[in-house]
Design a protein around this motif. Structure first.
Motif, PDB file in Angstrom:
ATOM      1  N   ASP A   1       0.807  -1.220   0.000  1.00  0.00           N
ATOM      2  CA  ASP A   1       0.000   0.000   0.000  1.00  0.00           C
ATOM      3  C   ASP A   1       0.840   1.270   0.000  1.00  0.00           C
ATOM      4  N   ALA A   2       2.116   1.125  -0.216  1.00  0.00           N
ATOM      5  CA  ALA A   2       2.984   2.271  -0.498  1.00  0.00           C
ATOM      6  C   ALA A   2       4.251   1.675  -1.079  1.00  0.00           C
ATOM      7  N   ILE A   3       4.736   2.277  -2.160  1.00  0.00           N
ATOM      8  CA  ILE A   3       5.912   1.703  -2.824  1.00  0.00           C
ATOM      9  C   ILE A   3       6.970   2.787  -2.986  1.00  0.00           C
ATOM     10  N   LEU A   4       8.193   2.431  -2.650  1.00  0.00           N
ATOM     11  CA  LEU A   4       9.319   3.321  -2.906  1.00  0.00           C
ATOM     12  C   LEU A   4      10.239   2.608  -3.892  1.00  0.00           C
ATOM     13  N   ILE A   5      10.456   3.223  -5.043  1.00  0.00           N
ATOM     14  CA  ILE A   5      11.314   2.613  -6.060  1.00  0.00           C
ATOM     15  C   ILE A   5      12.638   3.364  -6.056  1.00  0.00           C
ATOM     16  N   VAL A   6      13.710   2.647  -5.813  1.00  0.00           N
ATOM     17  CA  VAL A   6      15.023   3.283  -5.690  1.00  0.00           C
ATOM     18  C   VAL A   6      15.927   2.817  -6.828  1.00  0.00           C
ATOM     19  N   GLY A   7      16.338   3.758  -7.653  1.00  0.00           N
ATOM     20  CA  GLY A   7      17.333   3.443  -8.682  1.00  0.00           C
ATOM     21  C   GLY A   7      16.884   2.392  -9.665  1.00  0.00           C
ATOM     22  N   SER A   8      15.637   2.470 -10.075  1.00  0.00           N
ATOM     23  CA  SER A   8      15.166   1.465 -11.018  1.00  0.00           C
ATOM     24  C   SER A   8      14.114   2.081 -11.915  1.00  0.00           C
ATOM     25  N   ASN A   9      14.081   1.612 -13.152  1.00  0.00           N
ATOM     26  CA  ASN A   9      12.974   1.939 -14.039  1.00  0.00           C
ATOM     27  C   ASN A   9      12.299   0.613 -14.330  1.00  0.00           C
TER      28      ASN A   9
ATOM     29  N   VAL B   1       9.499   7.615  -6.401  1.00  0.00           N
ATOM     30  CA  VAL B   1      10.607   7.159  -7.240  1.00  0.00           C
ATOM     31  C   VAL B   1      11.835   8.009  -6.928  1.00  0.00           C
ATOM     32  N   ILE B   2      12.934   7.321  -6.654  1.00  0.00           N
ATOM     33  CA  ILE B   2      14.217   8.014  -6.544  1.00  0.00           C
ATOM     34  C   ILE B   2      15.072   7.470  -7.666  1.00  0.00           C
ATOM     35  N   GLY B   3      15.486   8.336  -8.552  1.00  0.00           N
ATOM     36  CA  GLY B   3      16.285   7.875  -9.685  1.00  0.00           C
ATOM     37  C   GLY B   3      15.894   8.667 -10.915  1.00  0.00           C
ATOM     38  N   GLU B   4      15.772   7.944 -12.021  1.00  0.00           N
ATOM     39  CA  GLU B   4      15.436   8.635 -13.264  1.00  0.00           C
ATOM     40  C   GLU B   4      13.949   8.934 -13.310  1.00  0.00           C
ATOM     41  N   LYS B   5      13.632  10.054 -13.933  1.00  0.00           N
ATOM     42  CA  LYS B   5      12.238  10.426 -14.090  1.00  0.00           C
ATOM     43  C   LYS B   5      11.775   9.839 -15.416  1.00  0.00           C
ATOM     44  N   ALA B   6      10.998   8.772 -15.340  1.00  0.00           N
ATOM     45  CA  ALA B   6      10.582   8.115 -16.584  1.00  0.00           C
ATOM     46  C   ALA B   6       9.084   7.910 -16.556  1.00  0.00           C
ATOM     47  N   ASP B   7       8.514   7.642 -17.729  1.00  0.00           N
ATOM     48  CA  ASP B   7       7.086   7.338 -17.796  1.00  0.00           C
ATOM     49  C   ASP B   7       6.899   5.883 -17.385  1.00  0.00           C
ATOM     50  N   LEU B   8       6.338   5.679 -16.194  1.00  0.00           N
ATOM     51  CA  LEU B   8       6.176   4.307 -15.697  1.00  0.00           C
ATOM     52  C   LEU B   8       4.756   3.801 -15.899  1.00  0.00           C
ATOM     53  N   THR B   9       3.907   4.564 -16.550  1.00  0.00           N
ATOM     54  CA  THR B   9       2.501   4.231 -16.829  1.00  0.00           C
ATOM     55  C   THR B   9       1.589   4.379 -15.612  1.00  0.00           C
ATOM     56  N   TYR B  10       2.111   4.873 -14.498  1.00  0.00           N
ATOM     57  CA  TYR B  10       1.232   5.228 -13.374  1.00  0.00           C
ATOM     58  C   TYR B  10       1.775   6.503 -12.747  1.00  0.00           C
ATOM     59  N   ASP B  11       0.925   7.145 -11.942  1.00  0.00           N
ATOM     60  CA  ASP B  11       1.359   8.388 -11.307  1.00  0.00           C
ATOM     61  C   ASP B  11       2.271   8.068 -10.131  1.00  0.00           C
ATOM     62  N   TYR B  12       3.321   8.835  -9.992  1.00  0.00           N
ATOM     63  CA  TYR B  12       4.179   8.645  -8.824  1.00  0.00           C
ATOM     64  C   TYR B  12       4.720   9.992  -8.371  1.00  0.00           C
TER      65      TYR B  12
ATOM     66  N   ARG C   1       1.292  -1.390 -11.764  1.00  0.00           N
ATOM     67  CA  ARG C   1       0.193  -0.646 -12.378  1.00  0.00           C
ATOM     68  C   ARG C   1      -1.157  -1.277 -12.042  1.00  0.00           C
ATOM     69  N   LYS C   2      -1.188  -2.599 -12.030  1.00  0.00           N
ATOM     70  CA  LYS C   2      -2.432  -3.300 -11.716  1.00  0.00           C
ATOM     71  C   LYS C   2      -2.872  -2.922 -10.298  1.00  0.00           C
ATOM     72  N   ARG C   3      -1.907  -2.935  -9.371  1.00  0.00           N
ATOM     73  CA  ARG C   3      -2.195  -2.564  -7.992  1.00  0.00           C
ATOM     74  C   ARG C   3      -2.657  -1.115  -7.926  1.00  0.00           C
ATOM     75  N   TRP C   4      -1.995  -0.249  -8.673  1.00  0.00           N
ATOM     76  CA  TRP C   4      -2.296   1.175  -8.659  1.00  0.00           C
ATOM     77  C   TRP C   4      -3.676   1.436  -9.252  1.00  0.00           C
ATOM     78  N   ARG C   5      -4.075   0.561 -10.191  1.00  0.00           N
ATOM     79  CA  ARG C   5      -5.375   0.779 -10.823  1.00  0.00           C
ATOM     80  C   ARG C   5      -6.534   0.421  -9.902  1.00  0.00           C
ATOM     81  N   PHE C   6      -6.381  -0.602  -9.010  1.00  0.00           N
ATOM     82  CA  PHE C   6      -7.555  -0.799  -8.170  1.00  0.00           C
ATOM     83  C   PHE C   6      -7.673   0.236  -7.081  1.00  0.00           C
ATOM     84  N   ALA C   7      -6.634   0.805  -6.616  1.00  0.00           N
ATOM     85  CA  ALA C   7      -6.746   1.931  -5.693  1.00  0.00           C
ATOM     86  C   ALA C   7      -5.395   2.601  -5.677  1.00  0.00           C
TER      87      ALA C   7
END
Lengths: 232, 692
Positions: free
Chosen positions: B374-382, B407-418, B395-401
């Motif tokens: 219910d909370a995700i921190l992505i470090v140094g990964s796309n 995100v810490i690292g590169e700013k990329a389009d991950l297909t969900y809001d972060y 994304r599936k998890r993000w879509r139900f709620a």
């Protein structure tokens, strides 16, 4: 339904931006919906964009609406191509939607169509002076005043070849024209004498409840033969 | 639970089930085109009509809930019939309408033999047409190098639109125009911009979308099918390799709910042509600066000469990203018998090591576990390019709620809001110190998940970053009873297997980078193509493709790709999976474990196994968890996080960058593939366009 396609690239404007008034209008429309549901405002925005671009939707206008509503371009494209009220190719200053459905046909729409073909040319083509283009559409719901056309936002009804030609002349010359029926009617009231619903008993209260009486009589009639059958 | 009677069989199903699901629970088969278990319900093909007692007309079972059915007058459960004459007639009517505009080109259609419409027309079609007008003609669309279109065949199920929008997270496809004129297209016919786009061709129930690279190459009934595991990333997607004779013709996804559901990336699927091109099909030996073909005995002789004269301290072995557990085990055993301690499988320089416990290098939450986070921190990964199917789960998890994702690292389009938190280790330190607002979100979460990518770990200060991440995990309670939210995302299919085997430098041994920089005189390179070896080292390259490693080699031993051998791979979660052999290696190339076994003979240190099963017996005896196929053996995350957190260290300041520079060209097979090259060029073009 008429064949519709996107306007060719060479006549597409290079850019499109909402005018300040339309920006205000767009923001008002978006404010009607909860945050995150701004896409619901797509139709009013497309409609304003079409007005601003001169009666049709250039590709850049579709993209501008998409950007304004934070929608993918293809989603706005879907809406713009779905509804026939969005023109995807340039139209004349006076865009005539000619009703060709049965009631109008019966009342002489065929002659009106000939006028259009003679004066303007084929459907979906803007006349040389840029004033007119026309399109045959399905019923516009003014059958009481058939035949009729819609020019831009207004209906012009009770047409004959004469008054229609005059109407087109007036429009071309920039003279003021009368909207609505062209034969002197105010709306869709009877043209001369009233021919139906003339029985005064309809209005004096004597008819109240007669339907029930009739049903009761019919019920008795059908019940009687059945009862006889049982006895015999 | 709700009771419902389907064809006279009473079943008890959850009330939120649709009639279609209830019918399947009762054992009735319902034909469908638009409905798909993993996509939203569209209800527009009408093929799944059933009769509901009391309803005036047939209803679409895919869109009708069990809870929406009215009970009988005396409270009897609702009744549904799926086989009545009305139902058959209704479906026949639907089929007739579908076939009105469907061309009769099955003999030249690539979908022939695997076509839902063809199959269902056998049950519901009629043999003649009552339609005498012209069929509709739709221009084909150009959707890029992977998806071929034949839009006359489209029946407008909209599965492709729903897949790209919902699962892939790119709104590329849409349906324009309306009614009979409806057309599926991308905006102004742009190429699709997703790394999962080929799945739309699998989803297409007819032949409207097919796989362009495979067009007209095979008929599905000619192929023999082998279950295998994808090695193009560390997710370990379940795949099926279809081959004809010696040649692999196509790769399809297999359903594995625990890993890839039923999707695979384009790289996993369309790498197929890379399996045939640029192959090493015989041994080579470098003479006077040029490689010349040689026999196996000759090659072994050259190696034996070099190895015999070398000091074990100046011999080393590096395993590449595609190596299976078996050959790494054999190579490790061979190196041990030579007294060599310089072995390493971490050619990218990552700091992960079995020394800190198995849980220190696994994706501990597991991939299905992402759905509980219910909370995700992505470090140094796309994750979108490093493990696309992990990204699909997020994304599936993000879509139900929508949950907080940082995100810490590169700013990329991950297909969900972060929330973009920052570029480098400082931001991670701020979160640890509680100075960052995202720290509160992580602390407030019941199941916080911290994903650490190789972008954070394969750098000189990687260990300090790893320790920092572990401290954050400890601080926010990411590892506790019933929840292991400290997860490492790998990029190499072989990596976890290698770490499980202990394919890392022994005491005083050199790392891969030290070996490549000239730390050894004889380097045994098992398919490591992403590392540059310094001049002067004698390199024995055992691999499959004429790629970077082969160019640098002094002796080349031709091996087998993952489709040509039976191999075990351990994915980023630690899930042990086994792939089967679908074809044979070309020419004189052999399975890798067998090459190592033969070479050991030539070196006078015969390995103690003569067959793959003997090798596996020894392997399982030493590493029992590798014998448990399809299982993630639990690892002690709490103590691993404790150990990592205790390491400390001061990380540098520069931002994290993803190790995957080009999604389509990450391994030698992909670099040999023409299709991947085309995709890569197109993706580069799209990126440039986006940057403008």
């Amino acid at each position: 339904m008429a064949v519709r396609k996107l306007a060719p690239e060479e006549i597409q404007p290079k850019s499109f931006a909402f005018s300040p008034e339309n920006e205000v209008f767009a923001d008002q429309q978006i404010a009607k919906y909860p945050p995150g549901r701004q896409a619901s405002a797509v139709i009013p925005l497309l409609w304003r964009a079409q007005e601003q671009a001169g009666g049709w939707l250039p590709q850049k206008a579709i993209e501008a609406v998409a950007a304004k509503l934070d929608m993918p371009d293809i989603r706005v494209m879907e809406v713009a191509t779905f509804y026939t009220m969005f023109n995807l190719e340039p139209v004349g200053k006076y865009f005539i939607q000619f009703c060709g459905t049965t009631p109008c046909q019966l009342r002489g729409a065929g002659d009106i169509k000939k006028v259009l073909e003679r004066r303007i040319g084929e459907q979906n083509h803007v006349s040389a002076d840029g004033n007119f283009s026309w399109l045959e559409v399905e019923c516009l719901g003014a059958c009481c005043n058939a035949p009729m056309v819609q020019i831009n936002d207004d209906y012009y009804e009770d047409l004959t070849t004469e008054n229609f030609e005059k109407l087109l002349d007036d429009l071309a010359a920039g003279r003021p024209v009368k909207k609505g029926p062209q034969n002197g009617r105010r709306a869709s009231e009877p043209q001369d004498a009233i021919k139906t619903l003339t029985d005064p008993s309809l209005y004096d209260g004597s008819m109240i409840g007669t339907w029930r009486k009739r049903f009761e009589e019919e019920a008795v009639k059908t019940a009687e033969p059945a009862g006889q059958d049982k006895k015999s | 639970m709700a009771k419902i009677i389907v064809d006279g069989v009473e079943v008890d199903v959850p009330p939120e089930y649709t009639l279609l699901q209830a019918a399947e629970a009762a054992g009735a088969e319902i034909p469908r085109f638009c409905f798909h278990e993993r996509l939203s319900i569209a209800g527009n093909c009408r093929m799944c009509l059933v009769e509901v007692k009391g309803a005036p007309k047939p209803v679409a079972s895919c869109a009708w809930g069990v809870r929406d059915c009215r009970p009988g007058p005396n409270g009897e459960p609702p009744e549904v019939s799926t086989k009545s004459a009305t139902v058959k007639k209704a479906r026949e009517g639907v089929m007739e309408f579908l076939l009105i505009n469907h061309p009769l080109d099955c003999p030249i259609c690539d979908q022939g033999g695997q076509c839902d419409l063809q199959d269902q027309a056998m049950a519901y079609g009629v043999d003649t047409s009552r339609y005498h007008e012209n069929k509709r003609a739709v221009p084909d669309k150009d959707l890029g190098p992977l998806v071929k279109t034949s839009m006359n065949r489209c029946i407008h199920c909209t599965r492709c639109i729903r897949f790209t929008t919902e699962v892939a997270g790119v709104s590329d496809l849409g349906a324009i125009w309306r009614g009979e004129d409806m057309e599926i297209t991308s905006y102004l016919e742009k190429a699709l911009g997703s790394e999962l786009q080929s799945n739309v061709a699998d989803l297409c129930p007819v032949g409207a979308l097919t796989h362009k690279p495979e067009a007209f190459h095979y008929r599905p009934w000619e192929l023999s099918k082998t279950d295998s595991v994808d090695v193009t990333d560390a997710v370990g997607s379940a795949i099926r390799v279809d081959s004809r004779g010696r040649e692999v013709m196509r790769i399809l996804p297999r359903v594995n709910e625990a890993v890839n559901e039923e999707w695979i990336t384009d790289k996993a699927r369309h790498i197929v042509d890379g399996l045939r091109l640029q192959r090493l099909d015989r041994p080579f030996v470098r003479e006077n600066g040029r490689l010349r073909p040689a026999s196996w005995q000759e090659a072994f002789g050259v190696i034996a000469n070099r190895v015999k004269g070398a000091d074990p301290k100046r011999i080393g072995a590096i395993a590449g990203d595609l190596a299976a557990v078996e050959e790494m085990y054999a190579l490790k055993a061979l190196m041990q018998s030579l007294g060599v301690k310089n072995i390493d499988a971490r050619q990218d320089g990552t700091v992960l090591s079995p020394a800190y416990g198995r849980a220190s290098y696994l994706f501990n939450s597991t991939i299905p576990g992402i759905e509980d986070a219910d909370a995700i921190l992505i470090v140094g990964s796309n994750p979108r390019i490093e493990g696309s199917l992990v990204n699909v789960r997020i994304r599936k998890r993000w879509r139900f709620a929508p949950m907080p994702i940082g995100v810490i690292g590169e700013k990329a389009d991950l297909t969900y809001d972060y929330d973009y938190l920052g570029a480098g280790p400082e931001t991670l330190a701020e979160i640890l110190a509680g100075r960052h607002s995202f720290a509160e979100k992580l602390k407030g979460a019941k199941h916080p998940l911290i994903i650490v990518g190789q972008g954070a770990l394969s750098r000189p200060d990687g260990l300090a970053v790893l320790s920092l991440a572990a401290q954050v995990a400890k601080e926010v309670g990411a590892v506790k009873d019933g929840w292991n939210g400290f997860s490492i995302l790998h990029t190499a299919a072989s990596r976890v297997g290698a770490l499980d085997l202990g394919f890392v430098p022994g005491e005083g041994g050199l790392t891969a980078r030290q070996m490549a920089a000239g730390g050894v005189d004889v380097l045994f390179n098992l398919g490591a193509d992403e590392i540059d070896v310094a001049p002067g080292t004698f390199v024995i390259y055992q691999g499959t493709h004429g790629d970077r490693g082969a160019h640098r080699a002094d002796v080349i031993l031709p091996g087998a790709t993952y489709t040509e051998k039976s191999g075990t791979y351990v994915n980023t979660e630690g899930r042990v999976q086994m792939g089967g052999r679908a074809a044979f290696p070309p020419g004189e190339a052999r399975e890798d474990w067998a090459i190592l076994r033969a070479l050991s003979d030539g070196l006078g240190h015969r390995l103690p196994f003569d067959s793959l099963s003997a090798l596996r017996q020894k392997l399982y005896a030493e590493h029992p968890h590798l014998g448990a196929v399809d299982v993630v053996s639990a690892a002690d995350a709490a103590s691993a996080v404790q150990v990592l957190a205790g390491l400390g260290g001061t990380p540098g300041r520069e931002g994290f960058t993803s190790p995957v520079m080009d999604f389509y060209l990450t391994n030698p097979i992909a670099r040999a593939s023409g299709v991947m090259a085309e995709c890569s060029a197109l993706a580069r073009g799209l990126r440039l366009e986006a940057a403008e």
